[in-house]
Design an enzyme around this catalytic site. Structure first.
Site, PDB file in Angstrom:
ATOM      1  N   LYS A  52     -66.221  35.075  37.520  1.00  0.00           N
ATOM      2  CA  LYS A  52     -65.244  34.672  38.732  1.00  0.00           C
ATOM      3  C   LYS A  52     -65.462  33.277  39.085  1.00  0.00           C
ATOM      4  O   LYS A  52     -64.442  32.785  40.076  1.00  0.00           O
ATOM      5  CB  LYS A  52     -65.237  36.025  39.073  1.00  0.00           C
ATOM      6  CG  LYS A  52     -65.249  37.253  38.883  1.00  0.00           C
ATOM      7  CD  LYS A  52     -65.594  38.456  39.594  1.00  0.00           C
ATOM      8  CE  LYS A  52     -64.772  39.682  38.685  1.00  0.00           C
ATOM      9  NZ  LYS A  52     -65.621  41.817  38.949  1.00  0.00           N
ATOM     10  N   GLN A  96     -69.709  44.312  42.621  1.00  0.00           N
ATOM     11  CA  GLN A  96     -69.042  44.231  40.683  1.00  0.00           C
ATOM     12  C   GLN A  96     -69.852  45.853  40.789  1.00  0.00           C
ATOM     13  O   GLN A  96     -71.174  46.255  41.191  1.00  0.00           O
ATOM     14  CB  GLN A  96     -70.452  43.380  40.376  1.00  0.00           C
ATOM     15  CG  GLN A  96     -70.353  43.043  38.830  1.00  0.00           C
ATOM     16  CD  GLN A  96     -69.024  42.642  38.042  1.00  0.00           C
ATOM     17  OE1 GLN A  96     -68.038  42.216  38.899  1.00  0.00           O
ATOM     18  NE2 GLN A  96     -68.077  43.416  37.467  1.00  0.00           N
ATOM     19  N   ASP A 121     -60.606  43.902  45.303  1.00  0.00           N
ATOM     20  CA  ASP A 121     -61.124  44.052  44.706  1.00  0.00           C
ATOM     21  C   ASP A 121     -59.579  46.237  44.772  1.00  0.00           C
ATOM     22  O   ASP A 121     -59.415  46.219  43.639  1.00  0.00           O
ATOM     23  CB  ASP A 121     -62.239  45.475  44.111  1.00  0.00           C
ATOM     24  CG  ASP A 121     -62.992  44.908  43.422  1.00  0.00           C
ATOM     25  OD1 ASP A 121     -62.549  44.133  42.046  1.00  0.00           O
ATOM     26  OD2 ASP A 121     -64.334  44.837  43.644  1.00  0.00           O
TER      27      ASP A 121
HETATM   28  N1  GUN Z   1     -67.008  46.322  36.860  1.00  0.00           N
HETATM   29  C1  GUN Z   1     -65.751  46.084  35.675  1.00  0.00           C
HETATM   30  N2  GUN Z   1     -64.817  46.019  36.407  1.00  0.00           N
HETATM   31  C2  GUN Z   1     -64.290  45.775  37.902  1.00  0.00           C
HETATM   32  C3  GUN Z   1     -64.205  45.577  38.676  1.00  0.00           C
HETATM   33  O1  GUN Z   1     -62.264  45.135  38.703  1.00  0.00           O
HETATM   34  N3  GUN Z   1     -64.613  44.873  39.838  1.00  0.00           N
HETATM   35  C4  GUN Z   1     -65.620  45.165  40.019  1.00  0.00           C
HETATM   36  N4  GUN Z   1     -65.690  44.998  41.444  1.00  0.00           N
HETATM   37  N5  GUN Z   1     -66.084  45.478  39.096  1.00  0.00           N
HETATM   38  C5  GUN Z   1     -65.766  45.356  38.264  1.00  0.00           C
END
Ligand code: GUN
Length: 289
Positions: A52, A96, A121
């Site tokens: 990211k 996350q 998100d």
């Molecule tokens: N863990 C797995 N997929 C995601 C996601 O799309 N966002 C976040 N914050 N954590 C994740």
């Protein structure tokens, strides 16, 4: 042989949209900024977070990496979110997942603490509610990225039988709503679904998000189906496979996403679009500054 839906190609278009948005904001003196909080040291999460950040850098989005120790308390995590909520320079906040075991039971409280306007998100109950009732807003990145890919690939959603396997809050449930609002007939399957293979065989669009390696086999799919494989399963130190038996299913399907090289890239690209969208909305609210 099915058409391979190459995540890189579609992600590139989404990233170009985001990059254009960044350029437009910068001419107004706004520099989009994403804060990523990671608690503990789950190796898979560390890889996702690095990805990211790398993509932010590529597109000229500022990113803050906030690494908190495994033993962080819920109060400390909430205080960190409060600080980012109050910081006008931060447009997007992402915690996350998964959280470490000690915090996992309070995930809902943590996600609800993020200012919904910064919730890139799309997991905050306000944004989930907006999706449910069809109000525009920030959408969860993985399903939104997949739907965008279907649109770019000219795969008809309207009237299609869409079958989703997996009912998670991150993928399955939001995917159902995104497809429904585009007029698909949606069936959401899960671990207790009876006659799963029979239902999956009705799919014109199949989304596999079960987290079980090669769970979908060739005998379960209708010829010509579009298959979106959301699974990322590590079956050996250097081998990732999806939830779909790619080699066999790609001989029957009309189109299919590979793993790796499919949905994972779309998720990150969509996140970048969400950061830009969040920055735009916040800038407009402040009167264009
Ligand atoms: N863990 C797995 N997929 C995601 C996601 O799309 N966002 C976040 N914050 N954590 C994740």
């Amino acid at each position: 042989m099915a058409r391979i839906l190459n995540g890189k190609e579609f992600a590139a278009r989404m990233k170009e949209n985001a990059a254009q948005g960044v350029r437009a904001l910068r001419t107004c003196g706004v520099h989009p900024r994403l804060a990523v909080i990671i608690v503990g040291n789950d190796p898979a999460s560390e890889v996702y977070v690095r990805n990211k950040q790398k993509t932010c850098e590529e597109l000229g989005i500022l990113s803050d990496h906030i690494a908190l120790p495994e033993e962080t308390t819920c109060a400390e995590l909430l205080a960190c979110i409060d600080e980012l909520n109050a910081d006008e320079e931060v447009h997007g906040i992402l915690v996350q997942l998964p959280l470490p075991a000690a915090l996992a039971a309070r995930e809902e409280e943590v996600l609800s603490r993020i200012d919904p306007r910064k919730d890139v998100d799309g997991f905050h109950p306000v944004n989930v509610g907006h999706l449910f009732i069809g109000v525009p807003g920030l959408r969860p990145c993985t399903p939104a990225g997949c739907v965008r890919m279907l649109e770019y690939a000219d795969i008809t959603i309207e009237g299609a039988n869409a079958v989703i396997i997996g009912r998670s809050n991150i993928v399955g449930k939001p995917m159902a709503h995104l497809l429904l609002e585009r007029h698909a007939t949606v069936t959401l399957c899960h671990s207790r679904t009876k006659n799963l293979a029979e239902i999956v065989r009705t799919a014109d669009i199949l989304v596999a998000a079960v987290g079980r390696p090669r769970f979908v086999t060739a005998d379960m799919v209708k010829p010509g189906v579009t298959v979106i494989d959301v699974g990322i399963n590590r079956i050996a130190p250097k081998q990732l496979v999806g939830d779909v038996d790619f080699d066999a299913v790609s001989k029957v399907a009309g189109a299919i996403t590979p793993v790796p090289g499919g949905v994972g890239l779309l998720t990150v690209a969509m996140l970048m679009e969400n950061v830009v969208q969040a920055a735009k909305v916040q800038t407009e609210e402040r009167g264009g500054r």
